[in-house]
Design a protein around this motif. Sequence first.
Motif, PDB file in Angstrom:
ATOM      1  N   GLY A 148      37.114  42.319-104.187  1.00  0.00           N
ATOM      2  CA  GLY A 148      35.846  42.876-103.713  1.00  0.00           C
ATOM      3  C   GLY A 148      35.623  42.547-102.254  1.00  0.00           C
ATOM      4  O   GLY A 148      34.574  42.057-101.850  1.00  0.00           O
ATOM      5  N   GLY A 149      36.640  42.839-101.446  1.00  0.00           N
ATOM      6  CA  GLY A 149      36.621  42.432-100.035  1.00  0.00           C
ATOM      7  C   GLY A 149      35.524  43.051 -99.201  1.00  0.00           C
ATOM      8  O   GLY A 149      35.106  42.468 -98.203  1.00  0.00           O
ATOM      9  N   SER A 150      35.020  44.226 -99.608  1.00  0.00           N
ATOM     10  CA  SER A 150      33.993  44.881 -98.785  1.00  0.00           C
ATOM     11  C   SER A 150      32.583  44.577 -99.268  1.00  0.00           C
ATOM     12  O   SER A 150      31.612  45.082 -98.713  1.00  0.00           O
ATOM     13  CB  SER A 150      34.220  46.399 -98.777  1.00  0.00           C
ATOM     14  N   ALA A 157      33.427  35.865 -96.997  1.00  0.00           N
ATOM     15  CA  ALA A 157      34.633  35.067 -97.234  1.00  0.00           C
ATOM     16  C   ALA A 157      35.723  35.374 -96.216  1.00  0.00           C
ATOM     17  O   ALA A 157      36.396  34.456 -95.720  1.00  0.00           O
ATOM     18  CB  ALA A 157      35.148  35.316 -98.655  1.00  0.00           C
ATOM     19  N   ILE A 158      35.898  36.653 -95.880  1.00  0.00           N
ATOM     20  CA  ILE A 158      36.912  37.032 -94.884  1.00  0.00           C
ATOM     21  C   ILE A 158      36.633  36.310 -93.571  1.00  0.00           C
ATOM     22  O   ILE A 158      37.506  35.642 -93.001  1.00  0.00           O
ATOM     23  CB  ILE A 158      36.912  38.561 -94.647  1.00  0.00           C
ATOM     24  N   GLN A 159      35.403  36.439 -93.092  1.00  0.00           N
ATOM     25  CA  GLN A 159      35.077  35.900 -91.769  1.00  0.00           C
ATOM     26  C   GLN A 159      35.092  34.375 -91.752  1.00  0.00           C
ATOM     27  O   GLN A 159      35.589  33.755 -90.813  1.00  0.00           O
ATOM     28  CB  GLN A 159      33.709  36.404 -91.324  1.00  0.00           C
ATOM     29  N   MET A 160      34.552  33.773 -92.811  1.00  0.00           N
ATOM     30  CA  MET A 160      34.464  32.318 -92.848  1.00  0.00           C
ATOM     31  C   MET A 160      35.858  31.698 -92.911  1.00  0.00           C
ATOM     32  O   MET A 160      36.175  30.764 -92.157  1.00  0.00           O
ATOM     33  CB  MET A 160      33.641  31.890 -94.067  1.00  0.00           C
ATOM     34  N   CYS A 181      37.912  45.968 -93.929  1.00  0.00           N
ATOM     35  CA  CYS A 181      38.184  44.548 -94.188  1.00  0.00           C
ATOM     36  C   CYS A 181      39.200  43.989 -93.189  1.00  0.00           C
ATOM     37  O   CYS A 181      39.064  42.847 -92.730  1.00  0.00           O
ATOM     38  CB  CYS A 181      38.709  44.357 -95.617  1.00  0.00           C
ATOM     39  N   GLU A 182      40.206  44.794 -92.845  1.00  0.00           N
ATOM     40  CA  GLU A 182      41.214  44.332 -91.879  1.00  0.00           C
ATOM     41  C   GLU A 182      40.613  44.207 -90.477  1.00  0.00           C
ATOM     42  O   GLU A 182      40.951  43.288 -89.734  1.00  0.00           O
ATOM     43  CB  GLU A 182      42.422  45.267 -91.910  1.00  0.00           C
ATOM     44  N   GLN A 183      39.683  45.102 -90.143  1.00  0.00           N
ATOM     45  CA  GLN A 183      39.006  44.993 -88.841  1.00  0.00           C
ATOM     46  C   GLN A 183      38.153  43.719 -88.783  1.00  0.00           C
ATOM     47  O   GLN A 183      37.986  43.113 -87.728  1.00  0.00           O
ATOM     48  CB  GLN A 183      38.131  46.224 -88.591  1.00  0.00           C
ATOM     49  N   LEU A 184      37.633  43.301 -89.937  1.00  0.00           N
ATOM     50  CA  LEU A 184      36.831  42.068 -90.006  1.00  0.00           C
ATOM     51  C   LEU A 184      37.686  40.816 -89.877  1.00  0.00           C
ATOM     52  O   LEU A 184      37.175  39.744 -89.601  1.00  0.00           O
ATOM     53  CB  LEU A 184      36.084  42.002 -91.336  1.00  0.00           C
ATOM     54  N   GLY A 185      38.996  40.956 -90.160  1.00  0.00           N
ATOM     55  CA  GLY A 185      39.867  39.790 -90.026  1.00  0.00           C
ATOM     56  C   GLY A 185      40.811  39.538 -91.180  1.00  0.00           C
ATOM     57  O   GLY A 185      41.570  38.568 -91.151  1.00  0.00           O
ATOM     58  N   GLY A 291      28.894  34.127 -82.265  1.00  0.00           N
ATOM     59  CA  GLY A 291      29.371  35.483 -82.547  1.00  0.00           C
ATOM     60  C   GLY A 291      30.752  35.546 -83.168  1.00  0.00           C
ATOM     61  O   GLY A 291      31.282  36.625 -83.404  1.00  0.00           O
ATOM     62  N   GLN A 292      31.346  34.375 -83.447  1.00  0.00           N
ATOM     63  CA  GLN A 292      32.666  34.369 -84.084  1.00  0.00           C
ATOM     64  C   GLN A 292      32.576  34.876 -85.528  1.00  0.00           C
ATOM     65  O   GLN A 292      33.508  35.498 -86.040  1.00  0.00           O
ATOM     66  CB  GLN A 292      33.251  32.960 -84.058  1.00  0.00           C
ATOM     67  N   ILE A 293      31.451  34.607 -86.173  1.00  0.00           N
ATOM     68  CA  ILE A 293      31.136  35.200 -87.471  1.00  0.00           C
ATOM     69  C   ILE A 293      29.888  36.051 -87.276  1.00  0.00           C
ATOM     70  O   ILE A 293      28.926  35.615 -86.653  1.00  0.00           O
ATOM     71  CB  ILE A 293      30.877  34.124 -88.545  1.00  0.00           C
ATOM     72  N   LYS A 294      29.918  37.291 -87.800  1.00  0.00           N
ATOM     73  CA  LYS A 294      28.789  38.206 -87.605  1.00  0.00           C
ATOM     74  C   LYS A 294      28.254  38.674 -88.959  1.00  0.00           C
ATOM     75  O   LYS A 294      29.041  38.975 -89.865  1.00  0.00           O
ATOM     76  CB  LYS A 294      29.231  39.433 -86.801  1.00  0.00           C
ATOM     77  N   PRO A 295      26.927  38.763 -89.101  1.00  0.00           N
ATOM     78  CA  PRO A 295      26.375  39.382 -90.307  1.00  0.00           C
ATOM     79  C   PRO A 295      26.821  40.843 -90.356  1.00  0.00           C
ATOM     80  O   PRO A 295      26.882  41.511 -89.319  1.00  0.00           O
ATOM     81  CB  PRO A 295      24.863  39.290 -90.122  1.00  0.00           C
ATOM     82  N   VAL A 296      27.137  41.328 -91.543  1.00  0.00           N
ATOM     83  CA  VAL A 296      27.534  42.731 -91.701  1.00  0.00           C
ATOM     84  C   VAL A 296      26.470  43.411 -92.563  1.00  0.00           C
ATOM     85  O   VAL A 296      26.410  43.220 -93.770  1.00  0.00           O
ATOM     86  CB  VAL A 296      28.923  42.851 -92.356  1.00  0.00           C
TER      87      VAL A 296
END
Length: 328
Positions: A148-150, A157-160, A181-185, A291-296
Amino acid sequence: MKAIVITQPGAPSVLQIAEKPKPGYAPNEVLVKVMAAGVNRPDVKQREGKYPPPAGVIQDIPGLEIAGTIVETGAAITQWKIGDKVCALIAGGGYAEYCNAPEGQCLPVPEGLSFIEAASLPETFFTVWSNVFDRANLKGNETLLVHGGSSGIGVTAIQMAKALGHPVYVTAGSDEKCRFCEQLGATKAINYKTESFTDVIKQLTNGKGIDVILDMIGGDYTPGNIQSLAVEGRLVMINTMKGKDAQVDLAQVMMKRLVITGSTLRARDLAFKAAIAKNLQKNIWPLLASGQIKPVIYKVFKAEEAAQAHELMESSEHTGKIVLSFAH
């Protein structure tokens, strides 16, 4: 105050706006004028009558995360003062103009973030930290797989994990969501409708497998999870969207020395949640401020449009968080 209430268990249309008395607050609680509230899957389950709030928590107003301004403080409060801008994890009552919150479950609105953005943080950030870093002890350069990556949990979880140096793999239900999800990292996003995640993980890791899997699906995903874990791997369950019953190959568990665990957060005690909040403020809040982690945020609804917000949540079309705004 105005609040969104569950008039009876049922479809999204049972959510109605109503006048309710302002909540009281304990000596260790603050009263927050709510500007925004996050929408989460447990809210949907509560609305359906399948996830009742813990004893002592308001029963007919859903909402597990809020952001706003403190307007009153309990007699024992030492951390906060009237006028402070906070976001908070709560056990219920968030879909309202005012909400009480335990002192230790409040966090400052990160520098540079709006109330809408801050309201999207607590539920998923507390959940991911507690399960991935505390319970599963993801460390060093270990790998993480998130189903459930998106989703709200997924994008957190991806960003953290990426920010803390871990390769992250995810599954998602469309090529568009995989690209997101890949653009997020995410190192690799796997379209579960067209690919077998077990085959792709085996190939990507040269047969080694994944160190930690965060799963909200359950059911028939479980055999694939067991197969995809590395030696000493950890599977952490946080939901069972495809069912609570699963087939487990115990021989694999023994041979690979696997750990299968899981948790729910809502009913845990105040000290447990306060400890998570401290870890987030120390380790993650600076990454939000920088800004290294951003709310989506996928979509913001007016509070009175809560039924439409729940319809969107149930459709699973969103990528990121859904938020209700009380600031209008």
